[in-house]
Enzyme design. Sequence first.
Site, short mmCIF file in Angstrom:
data_model
loop_
_atom_site.label_atom_id
_atom_site.label_comp_id
_atom_site.label_asym_id
_atom_site.label_seq_id
_atom_site.Cartn_x
_atom_site.Cartn_y
_atom_site.Cartn_z
CG HIS A 38 -2.14 0.85 1.08
ND1 HIS A 38 -2.10 2.14 0.60
CD2 HIS A 38 -3.45 0.59 1.34
CE1 HIS A 38 -3.33 2.63 0.58
NE2 HIS A 38 -4.16 1.71 1.02
N GLY A 39 0.79 2.05 -1.07
CA GLY A 39 1.47 3.34 -1.09
C GLY A 39 0.73 4.36 -0.26
#
Length: 330
Positions: A130-131
């Site tokens: 997850h960025g």
Amino acid sequence: MTGGNESCTAGPTSMSYLTCLTYILEEWTGVEHIGDYLSYAFYILWLLFPLVVVFVLPGVIVILFYVSILLLHIYKRKNELKEAYSHDVWSGAREMLATLWDGHGRIWHGYELHGVENIPPGPGLVVFYHGATPVDYIYFSARLHIIKKRRCSVVADHFVFRLPGFKILLDVHGVIHGPKEACVRTLKQGHLLAIAPGGVREALFSDEMYTILWSNRKGFAQVAIDAKVPIIPMFTQNVREGVRTLGGIKILRSLYERIRLPVVPLYGGFPVKLRTFIGEPIPYEPNMTAEELAEKTKAAVQGLIEKHQKIPGNIFRALMERFQTQKKED
């Protein structure tokens, strides 16, 4: 004011306009030497402009979300009569939004999707890093819809369902909060489902070292086991360089742990190169425990990071990669 008018007709055109404007503002406001104040104001604006830009650019994504919501409401209004006669009244809307988001990804990030052949024809659980924002997943979902005509649902944090106006967008794209039973049901219906085990904590507090923050989470692995589907690891190169967070500030981390809301400011929105890589699927094995499958999945995602991401991440290098050609081995 006569002197001001004369200045407007003498000298270079650009200077006469500026001088004329200064005289007009002085007479209108009653402030003498207003030109000095304007010069200082423009200097401050120029000085702060880069700082303003890096905090304003992430707002473009929010604007695109609400543009998508507006388009969905327009589409719904135009197709109200068809709803009773169509098995999926939203198919055209999904095509429209996929085109919108894929276009944004192509133009702003030169977005590429690699390894799509690793996605099985049936159901599967896509597990990804997850960025700071989920924009890379949105690009992936849009590109997948365009080239494969496949829909991928996703598990989102509870706060997403509280965002004003988002309900129609979440319903159309099959975004779910859980629980585990809902995830298993989605997979058993033959759909793809995506989840980022790190969730909001990974989004806000991981950094350019691309540290995976999954803690001891294994619920996603149990979902795959219960649904008897493969896990498909996924990672997007430079996702941390596009948008970054101020998650290194300890007080913000403490505040998040107390209220569990994304209170950490974002900055960036830089047009860095984004490439999503899909790894080989991890097949369902009836004798594998959830703990073992979770560790195997984490290792697969870590392997994609090590193969495709230069660490520590660098914004300038990620920008320059827009002008490079990816090697065939990828």
